[in-house]
Motif scaffolding. Structure first.
Motif, PDB file in Angstrom:
ATOM      1  N   SER A 158      16.284  34.017  -6.221  1.00 37.00           N
ATOM      2  CA  SER A 158      15.607  35.190  -5.652  1.00 37.00           C
ATOM      3  C   SER A 158      14.554  35.767  -6.585  1.00 37.00           C
ATOM      4  CB  SER A 158      16.649  36.261  -5.308  1.00 37.00           C
ATOM      5  OG  SER A 158      17.397  36.621  -6.466  1.00 37.00           O
TER       6      SER A 158
ATOM      7  N   HIS B 173      20.799  27.409  -2.788  1.00 33.92           N
ATOM      8  CA  HIS B 173      20.177  28.721  -3.014  1.00 33.92           C
ATOM      9  C   HIS B 173      18.655  28.627  -2.940  1.00 33.92           C
ATOM     10  CE1 HIS B 173      24.053  30.230  -3.745  1.00 33.92           C
ATOM     11  NE2 HIS B 173      24.179  29.900  -5.034  1.00 33.92           N
TER      12      HIS B 173
ATOM     13  N   ASN C 203      17.537  28.229   0.641  1.00 28.66           N
ATOM     14  CA  ASN C 203      17.561  29.512   1.349  1.00 28.66           C
ATOM     15  C   ASN C 203      16.369  30.378   0.959  1.00 28.66           C
ATOM     16  OD1 ASN C 203      19.968  28.787   2.578  1.00 28.66           O
ATOM     17  ND2 ASN C 203      21.235  29.753   1.012  1.00 28.66           N
ATOM     18  N   GLN C 204      16.003  30.363  -0.322  1.00 31.43           N
ATOM     19  CA  GLN C 204      14.846  31.137  -0.771  1.00 31.43           C
ATOM     20  C   GLN C 204      13.560  30.597  -0.150  1.00 31.43           C
ATOM     21  OE1 GLN C 204      14.754  33.853  -2.238  1.00 31.43           O
ATOM     22  NE2 GLN C 204      12.644  34.093  -2.991  1.00 31.43           N
TER      23      GLN C 204
ATOM     24  N   SER D 211      13.301  29.090   2.732  1.00 33.75           N
ATOM     25  CA  SER D 211      13.307  29.496   4.142  1.00 33.75           C
ATOM     26  C   SER D 211      12.922  30.963   4.296  1.00 33.75           C
ATOM     27  CB  SER D 211      14.686  29.248   4.751  1.00 33.75           C
ATOM     28  OG  SER D 211      15.042  27.883   4.654  1.00 33.75           O
ATOM     29  N   SER D 212      13.395  31.824   3.378  1.00 33.00           N
ATOM     30  CA  SER D 212      13.052  33.251   3.471  1.00 33.00           C
ATOM     31  C   SER D 212      11.581  33.508   3.177  1.00 33.00           C
ATOM     32  CB  SER D 212      13.926  34.058   2.502  1.00 33.00           C
ATOM     33  OG  SER D 212      13.679  33.644   1.162  1.00 33.00           O
ATOM     34  N   LEU D 213      10.934  32.635   2.390  1.00 33.95           N
ATOM     35  CA  LEU D 213       9.498  32.789   2.086  1.00 33.95           C
ATOM     36  C   LEU D 213       8.604  32.160   3.146  1.00 33.95           C
ATOM     37  CD1 LEU D 213       9.489  32.072  -1.763  1.00 33.95           C
ATOM     38  CD2 LEU D 213       9.336  34.288  -0.610  1.00 33.95           C
TER      39      LEU D 213
ATOM     40  N   HIS E  11      12.910  24.787   6.815  1.00 35.35           N
ATOM     41  CA  HIS E  11      14.360  24.996   6.783  1.00 35.35           C
ATOM     42  C   HIS E  11      15.028  23.654   6.446  1.00 35.35           C
ATOM     43  CE1 HIS E  11      14.190  29.076   8.550  1.00 35.35           C
ATOM     44  NE2 HIS E  11      13.138  28.592   9.184  1.00 35.35           N
TER      45      HIS E  11
END
Length: 273
Positions: A34, A86, A89-90, A92-94, A98
């Motif tokens: 993160s 992790h 997931n980061q 995908s969030s940016l 996916h």
């Protein structure tokens, strides 16, 4: 010649790697995914982790490393797999792809999970370590028991047998079995009566009061023939019990004749007056 894995563990190789990090030639990967908000850097760190996992998976295939080294390598591989998730997931969030949803499942086929211990996998020679082989041989845990409410969801009228006759199969089977049972019972009764010296005669059929003619008579004869084949003793025919004297056809004719005579007498008597 030394192997590549042994070269990487030398003091000189570690010193050069530390110098590259200090000089900025090689960027150190953040401890937390993160903390990185740049999508290209996240992709770069993910690829680095995949390369490290590939190297360690290749190393753990060697069963001659020893039990402690194999266990350490297996722990490191599982740690890198968690770190890779992790970073995915980061990414995908940016707004990146996916990987966990659409990407290939790398290293999943090589690793094996212990039943009941989801998440931790054993790779290569770690699957044959003492104590691990026995875990794979154990039976999986039994499925959880259903609650009473879940069991009652499948209970309906069919469960209690109220719909057994709707398929049109059960009733003919029951009739066939009942007919066979009745015929067997009658046959046993006749044999018993014959052993006792008693004679049993079949009941004579009554003469038809209203005889049929034409197609109706043919249909009735066909029905009677089928009934004789299916039920030769007439066991399944409807039975009627008369609790009062039932007049015969001759009694009915005599009663009609007397009534007609009475009407004629009354008519002549009224005309004479």
């Amino acid at each position: 010649m030394a192997r590549n894995a042994e070269k990487a563990m030398t003091t000189l190789a570690r010193w050069r790697a530390a110098k590259e990090v200090e000089s900025g030639e090689k960027e150190r990967r953040p401890y937390l995914a993160s903390e990185c908000g740049d999508l290209p850097r996240c992709e770069k760190f993910r690829l680095e982790i995949i390369r490290e996992i590939s190297k360690k998976v290749a190393q753990i295939q060697n069963a001659g490393l020893g039990e402690f080294r194999i266990r350490d390598l297996n722990d490191e591989i599982n740690k890198l797999l968690r770190e890779k998730r992790h970073w995915e997931n980061q990414i995908s969030s940016l707004g990146g792809p996916h990987y966990r949803r659409y990407g290939p499942k790398m290293f999943d086929a090589e690793g094996r999970e212990v039943p009941g211990n989801r998440g931790y996998k054993y790779f290569g020679a770690a699957k044959d370590l003492p104590g691990v082989r026995e875990l794979f041989e154990q039976d999986p845990p039994p499925p959880p028991r259903k609650s009473r409410a879940e069991l009652m969801k499948d209970v309906d009228a069919e469960y209690y047998g109220y719909r057994d006759d709707e398929d049109g199969v059960l009733i003919p089977l029951e009739e066939r079995i009942e007919r066979a049972a009745l015929q067997k019972a009658v046959q046993e009764w006749r044999e018993k009566m014959a052993r006792d010296g008693r004679i049993v005669d079949d009941e004579e059929e009554d003469e038809e009061i209203y005889p049929l003619s034409g197609p109706a008579r043919e249909a009735a004869e066909d029905a009677k023939a089928r009934a004789a084949v299916e039920d030769p003793h007439g066991l399944l025919a409807p039975k009627f019990t008369a609790h009062v004297p039932v007049p015969t056809q001759q009694d009915v004719q005599e009663a009609l004749l007397r009534k007609r005579k009475q009407e004629l007498l009354e008519k002549y008597a009224g005309g004479a007056n």
